[in-house]
Motif scaffolding. Sequence first.
Motif, PDB file in Angstrom:
ATOM      1  N   LEU A  97     -13.536   0.601  -2.401  1.00 51.17           N
ATOM      2  CA  LEU A  97     -13.880   0.989  -3.771  1.00 51.17           C
ATOM      3  C   LEU A  97     -13.306   2.365  -4.091  1.00 51.17           C
ATOM      4  CD1 LEU A  97     -17.534  -0.326  -3.866  1.00 51.17           C
ATOM      5  CD2 LEU A  97     -15.516  -1.306  -4.955  1.00 51.17           C
ATOM      6  N   HIS A 122     -10.567  -8.528  -2.418  1.00 56.81           N
ATOM      7  CA  HIS A 122     -11.988  -8.766  -2.719  1.00 56.81           C
ATOM      8  C   HIS A 122     -12.394  -8.017  -3.978  1.00 56.81           C
ATOM      9  CE1 HIS A 122     -12.759 -11.249   0.727  1.00 56.81           C
ATOM     10  NE2 HIS A 122     -12.000 -10.429   1.418  1.00 56.81           N
ATOM     11  N   ALA A 179      -4.286   4.811   5.939  1.00 56.47           N
ATOM     12  CA  ALA A 179      -4.246   5.817   4.893  1.00 56.47           C
ATOM     13  C   ALA A 179      -4.831   7.126   5.410  1.00 56.47           C
ATOM     14  CB  ALA A 179      -5.026   5.349   3.676  1.00 56.47           C
ATOM     15  N   LEU A 235      -3.391  -1.792  -8.837  1.00 58.49           N
ATOM     16  CA  LEU A 235      -3.532  -2.606  -7.635  1.00 58.49           C
ATOM     17  C   LEU A 235      -4.734  -3.526  -7.795  1.00 58.49           C
ATOM     18  CD1 LEU A 235      -2.790  -3.242  -4.659  1.00 58.49           C
ATOM     19  CD2 LEU A 235      -4.256  -1.338  -3.992  1.00 58.49           C
ATOM     20  N   PHE A 258      -7.186  -5.822  -5.755  1.00 56.18           N
ATOM     21  CA  PHE A 258      -7.563  -6.006  -4.358  1.00 56.18           C
ATOM     22  C   PHE A 258      -7.963  -7.451  -4.082  1.00 56.18           C
ATOM     23  CE2 PHE A 258      -8.039  -1.636  -2.687  1.00 56.18           C
ATOM     24  CZ  PHE A 258      -7.780  -0.953  -3.845  1.00 56.18           C
ATOM     25  N   ALA A 270     -12.821  -5.362  -5.333  1.00 56.44           N
ATOM     26  CA  ALA A 270     -13.200  -3.944  -5.361  1.00 56.44           C
ATOM     27  C   ALA A 270     -13.711  -3.524  -6.726  1.00 56.44           C
ATOM     28  CB  ALA A 270     -12.018  -3.066  -4.917  1.00 56.44           C
ATOM     29  N   LEU A 271     -14.600  -4.330  -7.293  1.00 59.41           N
ATOM     30  CA  LEU A 271     -15.254  -3.925  -8.542  1.00 59.41           C
ATOM     31  C   LEU A 271     -16.368  -2.956  -8.187  1.00 59.41           C
ATOM     32  CD1 LEU A 271     -15.542  -7.340 -10.392  1.00 59.41           C
ATOM     33  CD2 LEU A 271     -13.802  -5.572 -10.644  1.00 59.41           C
ATOM     34  N   PHE A 272     -16.587  -1.947  -9.028  1.00 60.38           N
ATOM     35  CA  PHE A 272     -17.643  -0.976  -8.746  1.00 60.38           C
ATOM     36  C   PHE A 272     -18.989  -1.628  -9.020  1.00 60.38           C
ATOM     37  CE2 PHE A 272     -14.041   1.742 -10.317  1.00 60.38           C
ATOM     38  CZ  PHE A 272     -13.615   2.081  -9.050  1.00 60.38           C
ATOM     39  N   PRO A 273     -19.824  -1.782  -7.999  1.00 57.66           N
ATOM     40  CA  PRO A 273     -21.064  -2.535  -8.190  1.00 57.66           C
ATOM     41  C   PRO A 273     -22.067  -1.817  -9.098  1.00 57.66           C
ATOM     42  CG  PRO A 273     -20.942  -1.654  -5.958  1.00 57.66           C
ATOM     43  CD  PRO A 273     -19.616  -1.390  -6.603  1.00 57.66           C
ATOM     44  N   HIS A 274     -21.921  -0.488  -9.238  1.00 60.08           N
ATOM     45  CA  HIS A 274     -22.899   0.250 -10.033  1.00 60.08           C
ATOM     46  C   HIS A 274     -22.476   0.368 -11.494  1.00 60.08           C
ATOM     47  CE1 HIS A 274     -19.789   2.984  -8.849  1.00 60.08           C
ATOM     48  NE2 HIS A 274     -20.272   3.962  -9.582  1.00 60.08           N
ATOM     49  N   GLN A 289       0.825  -1.206   0.000  1.00 59.73           N
ATOM     50  CA  GLN A 289       0.000   0.000   0.000  1.00 59.73           C
ATOM     51  C   GLN A 289       0.863   1.262   0.000  1.00 59.73           C
ATOM     52  OE1 GLN A 289      -3.626   0.155   1.882  1.00 59.73           O
ATOM     53  NE2 GLN A 289      -4.165  -1.864   1.145  1.00 59.73           N
ATOM     54  N   LEU A 327      -1.425   4.374  -1.056  1.00 60.26           N
ATOM     55  CA  LEU A 327      -2.599   4.418  -0.181  1.00 60.26           C
ATOM     56  C   LEU A 327      -2.197   4.622   1.277  1.00 60.26           C
ATOM     57  CD1 LEU A 327      -4.796   1.607  -1.744  1.00 60.26           C
ATOM     58  CD2 LEU A 327      -5.248   4.060  -1.747  1.00 60.26           C
ATOM     59  N   GLU A 380     -23.501 -10.174 -10.824  1.00 57.82           N
ATOM     60  CA  GLU A 380     -24.040 -11.261 -11.645  1.00 57.82           C
ATOM     61  C   GLU A 380     -22.942 -12.218 -12.118  1.00 57.82           C
ATOM     62  OE1 GLU A 380     -27.548  -8.403 -13.500  1.00 57.82           O
ATOM     63  OE2 GLU A 380     -25.704  -8.746 -14.614  1.00 57.82           O
ATOM     64  N   PHE A 400     -23.385  -6.896 -14.608  1.00 58.32           N
ATOM     65  CA  PHE A 400     -22.924  -6.199 -13.411  1.00 58.32           C
ATOM     66  C   PHE A 400     -22.128  -7.169 -12.542  1.00 58.32           C
ATOM     67  CE2 PHE A 400     -26.094  -3.303 -14.854  1.00 58.32           C
ATOM     68  CZ  PHE A 400     -25.619  -2.072 -14.453  1.00 58.32           C
ATOM     69  N   PHE A 428     -12.999   2.214 -16.728  1.00 57.06           N
ATOM     70  CA  PHE A 428     -12.830   3.296 -15.747  1.00 57.06           C
ATOM     71  C   PHE A 428     -11.436   3.929 -15.753  1.00 57.06           C
ATOM     72  CE2 PHE A 428     -12.230   5.153 -11.578  1.00 57.06           C
ATOM     73  CZ  PHE A 428     -13.423   5.800 -11.326  1.00 57.06           C
ATOM     74  N   PRO A 429     -10.380   3.133 -15.640  1.00 60.71           N
ATOM     75  CA  PRO A 429      -9.047   3.767 -15.618  1.00 60.71           C
ATOM     76  C   PRO A 429      -8.732   4.486 -16.928  1.00 60.71           C
ATOM     77  CG  PRO A 429      -8.851   1.376 -15.701  1.00 60.71           C
ATOM     78  CD  PRO A 429     -10.293   1.686 -15.412  1.00 60.71           C
ATOM     79  N   ARG A 468      -9.210  -5.012 -15.514  1.00 58.87           N
ATOM     80  CA  ARG A 468      -9.283  -3.593 -15.194  1.00 58.87           C
ATOM     81  C   ARG A 468      -7.904  -3.045 -14.861  1.00 58.87           C
ATOM     82  NH1 ARG A 468     -12.875  -1.574 -10.167  1.00 58.87           N
ATOM     83  NH2 ARG A 468     -11.106  -2.464  -9.040  1.00 58.87           N
ATOM     84  N   LEU A 478      -6.799   3.587  -9.735  1.00 63.32           N
ATOM     85  CA  LEU A 478      -7.062   3.532 -11.174  1.00 63.32           C
ATOM     86  C   LEU A 478      -6.933   4.905 -11.819  1.00 63.32           C
ATOM     87  CD1 LEU A 478     -10.049   1.048 -11.120  1.00 63.32           C
ATOM     88  CD2 LEU A 478      -7.723   0.607 -11.900  1.00 63.32           C
TER      89      LEU A 478
END
Lengths: 367, 589
Positions: free
Chosen positions: B491, A102, B11, A98, A100, A104-108, A66, A71, A152, A149, A117-118, A165, B498
Amino acid sequence: MLSPLAQARTAPVQAGAAATPKLLVDGLTKRYGAITALEPTRLEVPAGEFLTLLGPSGSGKTTLLQMICGLVEPSGGRILIDGQDETRTPVHKRDIGLVFQHYALFPHLTVAENIGFPLRMRGVAPADLTRRVTEALEMVHLGHLAGRFPKELSGGQQQRVALARCFVYQPSVILMDEPLGALDKKLREHMQYEIKRLHRETGATIIYVTHDQEEALAMSDRICLMNHARIEQLGTPHDIYARPKTAFAADFIGVSNIFRGQVRRDGSGAPMLVTGNGSFRLSADTPDRPDGTLVVRPEQLDIDGDGDNEVRGEVVDTVYAGSETRVLVSLGGEETITVRLRRGTAPPRLGEVVAVRWRADAGVLVS
Amino acid sequence: MSAATLNHDGAFAAARRRLRFGPLWLAAPGLAFLAIFFLFPVLRLLGLSVQDLETSAWTGDHYARIVATDVYFRVLMSTFRIAGLTALLSLLFGYPLAYWLAQLPERQRGLAILAVMVPFWTSYLVKTFAWMVILGRTGVINQILSGTGMSPLPLLHNEFGVMAGMVHAMLPLAVLTMLPVMTTIDRRLVQAAETLGAPPANAFWLVYFQLSLPGVAAAGLLTFISSLGFFIVPALLGGPQQTMLAQLIITQIQEMLNWAFAGALATFMLVAALVTCWVYDRLFGLSSLSGETSGRTGGGQGHLRSAGMKILSALAKASSALGGPVGRALGPKMMDRLLPLYSALVIVFLVAPALVVVPIAFTTSPFLDFPPPGYGLEWFRVYFNSDLWVSATIRSFAVAFATAVLATLVAGLAALALARSSSRWRGAIFAFFLAPMIVPRIVIAVGLFYLFAQIGLVATDLGLIIGHTVLALPFAFVAISAVVKGHDWRLDQAAATLGANRFRTLMLVTVPLIRGGLVAAFLFAFITSFDELTVAIFVSGGVKTTLPKQMWDDMILQLNPTLAAVSVVVFAIVMALLLMAEWLRRPAR
Ligand SMILES: Nc1ncnc2c1ncn2[C@@H]1O[C@H](COP(=O)(O)OP(=O)(O)OP(=O)(O)O)[C@@H](O)[C@H]1O
Ligand SMILES: [Mg+2]
């Protein structure tokens, strides 16, 4: 066959490999009040390397990772990427990916939007963005799921999206913090292979955190073994397995049989280790030290075979593990040693007293 | 402990060192706002109450006068009586309903809760108007009675009228506060108690009831405190015997401009509210209000606890003594239907008043006859052709909208700040943001009126917006905090790695993911303002009137079907908003 994306990556990797390291961590340290999460640490990672940080819980792996991506702010030391000091660069401006634990995918956002996204953050033109997202999706074999999503998807699929990603924007260094921690064993092995393939195809520089030693051995170019907030040993998997420097390293990686004792010289000057289980010949190139721990791997032991050293004990258990059979021999009291049975030999009966032997140069004396 | 949470704390610890105060800065606008428009005016009012009018010297005269003057003292007592009774009845009527709701399957429970919420979302003035229509001398009930040849009953302008109106208003709050606690009680514990040999009554009182007590206490606290400040219901549904403190304060200000005396009255109310909170905090811990489990629940001090157990055992004995014969008389089948039947009746009690208004809005008669002699749009025409009503409606809309935007923004920043902070000030700041919910509205309103009078904000829209924002902030804050608490900050870290900077992370990741809370906050704030009368009664006036203020003025003068038409429009607007919010809140897609 390499994708265009992959080709783009491999070229500079070969050119820059010899010169400055891709990543240089210099005297990096982190303290939380009285707790030291990472002692001052130096680490050089050449371009294109797959380096694994391996170590028990709390040994500072995540902290190191990190700090590299920004971070966590270091308490001291520097981070150089391609020779550039990046210690003070804010997270979003560092050219680092990075992955993660778990995901850390954006659920929306859909799979495609997540991967895009990047690129969006980097102002990539829409047409180019779509093309690169499609490419990245193909790379992880998820082309057909672009519109879904994250919730799913199965765990393995989510993991691949997270990988795509990260790979899509070709960061200088990719960090992965126990990316497979949440998957079951079968899927883990498959994903290990996938990550290796991505590494091969893209030539990316990867720092990978795990506390699964088998995973580390299978995947890494080099392993950085960590313990108590510092690097215990750094080397190739074979190096660390065959020549551990400490009892901790020997014990953490693979199965080891360990004998503590005092070092003596016999009449001819050959080194011996005097232990509670008898005196053992050590390999001739053993460095001078008053005492130490002798490490012998199970496959170097032989039941009723040849060898310079011998211990006797009673067979207390045999464990069949598919590709090999292990025999547990009790040396009396609490002490047992593990022997790997040679292929094609019948396992000894329980309760049988056997002689276990090994050659002097098979053992390694560590601190 | 997971490394991820450890390290995100890390952080932020690092960021904090850079900024000294770190993310808590985000709470600064809210803190400043509340300090100026809530804390200062309230303290100022308390200060006025101990000052001599002429000399500004310290004095306890105003308090002495309250206690010494019979009328005032009686108002004080009737305020506590009515508030206490309201809380008690809301708990009594609400508990079985909540119990029934808790054991319904998820889907049906959702629907039933919607019905229970109807009075919650209905404007106080609309609700009260409805009760006047129902309980009046020629109201719905008395018409029915006289239709069957019975003599009319005195239902309005007495204790009964007030209690009907107050319990109707407070019941949803009581039920919705008890429900979350009840749904988390593991019903198998009751079964376990029964298999261990406890008769059903014992199993209920000694296991289920005891576990539900924190919810009951929280509901009691909230209903009592909210009831303390009521004035609409007692003024319109009660008689002189039911005059409450808030009414007295309003007269003191509006008719006598006696700030000091009003301040003393307000202090009584504030102290009562705070003492109640303090007692609750001693017994249960204030944090359990927001659903956080506190170590104290179920514990309790030695003798208090054993006394409580004795009471519960007695209740268990009494109810099994009573339940036995009743059960035999009704038969097991009927016993099983008792609870659903009861719950249905309570829901009718909650929903019906809002519906009664509808036919009256379409009456052709100039009176509030029920059922109407004929149907037409006459009264809507009167409403829409009246400049006064139309401008009041528009003003209410605009003020509510501005309030909702402001409150959501300020509360959102504060909620984000507190969620990510590990500062030792966190608890205090949290409590400060909730404080306007606990301090009775009338106290805030009078304090603000005094402040606004000095800085020229009386009878301005800005004054209204500020006042309403103070009142709406706690609701918005709670709504957003609840969602932010479950937000996965990794997130945001992911977005940063990113390449998203802080602002883009906020807009593209955080805000979309906490949208549910933001929408809820906006809605709460909007409706709080849209239905607000206490601040409006002082701050709006003359041509600058709001819809609730205009309704209030009309209802005091004389009831007329236009009010029904207005009520229907208000009701329709709020329902439309709720539906829209529900639609907005659904996940993307
Ligand atoms: N924010 C923090 N505050 C205080 N101590 C911390 C913080 N973050 C990490 N530490 C401490 O630093 C040490 C290293 O933690 P780190 O998370 O780097 O370990 P790790 O090697 O990643 O372990 P794991 O395998 O469990 O993920 C631990 O002792 C941990 O308790
Ligand atoms: Mg970790």
